[in-house]
Design an enzyme around this catalytic site. Structure first.
Site, short mmCIF file in Angstrom:
data_model
loop_
_atom_site.label_atom_id
_atom_site.label_comp_id
_atom_site.label_asym_id
_atom_site.label_seq_id
_atom_site.Cartn_x
_atom_site.Cartn_y
_atom_site.Cartn_z
N SER A 1 -1.10 -3.64 1.00
CA SER A 1 -0.67 -4.91 1.57
C SER A 1 -0.45 -4.80 3.08
O SER A 1 -1.34 -4.33 3.78
CB SER A 1 0.60 -5.36 0.83
N LYS B 1 -2.96 -2.91 5.82
CA LYS B 1 -3.42 -3.29 7.16
C LYS B 1 -3.13 -2.10 8.08
O LYS B 1 -3.93 -1.72 8.95
CB LYS B 1 -2.65 -4.53 7.68
N TRP C 1 -4.20 -14.71 -2.68
CA TRP C 1 -3.62 -14.82 -1.34
C TRP C 1 -4.32 -13.86 -0.36
O TRP C 1 -4.52 -14.15 0.81
CB TRP C 1 -2.13 -14.49 -1.45
N HIS D 1 -1.21 -8.47 -7.24
CA HIS D 1 -0.99 -7.76 -5.98
C HIS D 1 -0.05 -6.58 -6.22
O HIS D 1 1.15 -6.77 -6.43
CB HIS D 1 -0.34 -8.77 -5.02
C1 GCU Z 1 2.84 -11.40 2.56
C2 GCU Z 1 1.85 -11.55 3.68
C3 GCU Z 1 0.65 -10.63 3.49
C4 GCU Z 1 1.10 -9.21 3.24
C5 GCU Z 1 2.10 -9.19 2.10
C6 GCU Z 1 2.73 -7.81 1.86
O1 GCU Z 1 2.32 -11.92 1.39
O2 GCU Z 1 1.47 -12.90 3.77
O3 GCU Z 1 -0.20 -10.66 4.63
O4 GCU Z 1 0.00 -8.38 2.96
O5 GCU Z 1 3.17 -10.06 2.40
O6 GCU Z 1 2.74 -6.96 2.72
O7 GCU Z 1 3.30 -7.65 0.78
#
Ligand code: GCU
Length: 431
Positions: A268, A272, A359, A409
């Site tokens: 997540s 990144k 998402w 997720h």
């Molecule tokens: C939120 C955010 C995402 C991210 C996620 C996470 O949903 O919008 O961009 O990846 O949190 O880190 O759990």
């Protein structure tokens, strides 16, 4: 650590903003309405000339793309700080019922014991005859959340409040031990002969808008918490990625670790982060993105699930200030995320998505990997080997790996099995 009312209000606000973002009614989940502008071509130089060889990519185009990501997306990080010191602050050769050596290594970024620091948790498989290859990643809940192992030091750092996970008043309690364990497959990793190294991302920077004032961005800046950011100064993702590179600095000195075979991994927002760490620091031999979504593997130009407009509103602190100008204008970005994947070439990279994680735009994650293939081809390295997104639970790929897992997720054992197989194949193990 003291949490002033102002900090607590900021945390509460950022939580509200992010949950509002996730509930937005205007989020597109219709493939027919994605309306993607053409992607920038990774194989065309800024001056319009084509890139036709691996050496032109390495020496000319790769530095250009890296620079574009620094300037417009994640911001510019400093290098290794002078005087950084490591100290083994915990050691147990019989951890996890004798299956591993557990080390805790404190990294004093400026060499000062009372200065900014982070702690690496490292498990090395017992009985290894050679230095072990390793997985390295940031964790969300503190090192003690990665395993219920009672010997791990409980983090004293700022934590996002979460009663279910034993975090009360921004502090971890004993009840938070092992709360992230299902995401780390520690026993499996060790049984396959790999070491696991992890750092708590909040050691590097607590994750809320003003969190940087408690983290390395303030501690290493010359004006500390009064720093005025330049539009291309580092954001939080850059800071966390920087922390991963500092952890690799340590692993390079640890004789139990084969530092030439370290895979950087993250889920997540921390996916990144692993991508940005792997893009900048070519010492990472393999790079893994688990459900990294917008600002990670997912193409920014696709209007599906989270968008640049949403992420820059909910999490502006993750990116450099320049990124804001693309909030409602992703097509104007001089890069897109397939070029982030391409920055790993010719090293192996793995992108994973989950079916119910709309998402994060699973198809956008796949298409990023797909559009990185021409760069791998310059190195004569195979990419995904498929023209369209594979069915669920059907891993594909040669130097670019990909799977779409069933479920939500998360990071699961299924994900880890694919990463271990991929690492075995590329690190020539397990034959
Ligand atoms: C939120 C955010 C995402 C991210 C996620 C996470 O949903 O919008 O961009 O990846 O949190 O880190 O759990």
């Amino acid at each position: 650590m003291n949490f002033t009312p102002r900090f607590l209000i900021c945390v509460a606000l950022s939580l509200v903003v992010s949950s509002l973002a996730a509930d937005r009614k205007d989020v597109n989940y219709d493939e027919d309405k994605v309306n993607m502008a053409p992607l920038p071509d990774p194989l065309v130089l800024n001056n319009g000339k084509p890139v036709t060889s691996a050496s032109a990519w390495k020496n000319r185009r790769r530095p250009e793309i890296l620079e574009l990501f620094r300037t417009h997306v994640y911001g510019r990080s400093p290098g290794k700080p002078k005087g950084m010191k490591f100290a083994v602050t915990g050691l147990d050769h019989l951890a996890l019922d004798g299956r591993a050596t557990r080390k805790e290594v404190t990294v004093y970024f400026t060499g000062q014991k009372d200065g900014p620091q982070m702690t690496i948790l490292l498990y090395v498989p017992s009985g290894a005859k050679q230095p072990a290859p390793a997985f390295l990643g940031c964790n969300f809940g503190g090192n003690h959340a990665v395993s219920a192992d009672p010997g791990i030091t409980l983090s004293k750092q700022w934590m996002r409040p979460n009663k279910d996970k034993g975090v009360v008043n921004n502090q971890a309690t004993e009840a938070s031990r092992g709360t992230e364990a299902s995401r780390w497959a520690v026993e499996k990793i060790l049984a396959r002969g790999y070491a696991l190294a992890t750092i708590y991302y909040g050691d590097v920077e607590p994750d809320f808008a003003e969190g940087w004032k408690l983290g390395v961005r303030a501690a290493l800046g010359k004006d500390g918490a009064d720093t005025q950011w330049k539009p291309d100064d580092w954001g939080a993702i850059s800071a966390w990625a920087w922390g991963l590179s500092r952890a690799l600095d340590y692993l390079e000195r640890d004789r139990d670790i084969d530092a030439k075979h370290v895979a950087v991994i993250g889920h997540s927002r921390l996916g990144k982060t692993s991508l940005w760490a792997g893009a900048q620091d070519e010492r990472f031999a393999l790079v893994i993105s688990n459900d990294s979504g917008e600002g990670g593997a997912a193409l920014a130009r696709r209007n599906y699930g989270e968008t640049t407009a949403i992420i820059t509103t909910a999490f502006p602190h993750w990116f450099c200030d320049n990124f804001d100008q693309y909030a409602n204008n992703a097509p104007a970005l001089p890069v897109d995320q397939h070029e982030l994947i391409a920055l790993m070439a010719p090293r192996p990279v793995y992108v994973a998505s989950a079916e119910d994680d709309k998402w994060a735009d699973p198809r956008g994650e796949f298409l990023s990997a797909k559009n990185a293939e021409p760069v791998y081809a310059l190195f004569k390295k195979g990419g995904l080997g498929v023209s369209d997104q594979p069915p669920v639970n059907h891993p594909v790929g040669d130097f670019i790996g990909y799977h779409l897992r069933t479920g939500k997720h998360d990071v699961t054992d299924y994900d880890w099995e694919q990463y271990l197989n991929f690492a075995d194949r590329h690190f020539k193990r397990g034959k």
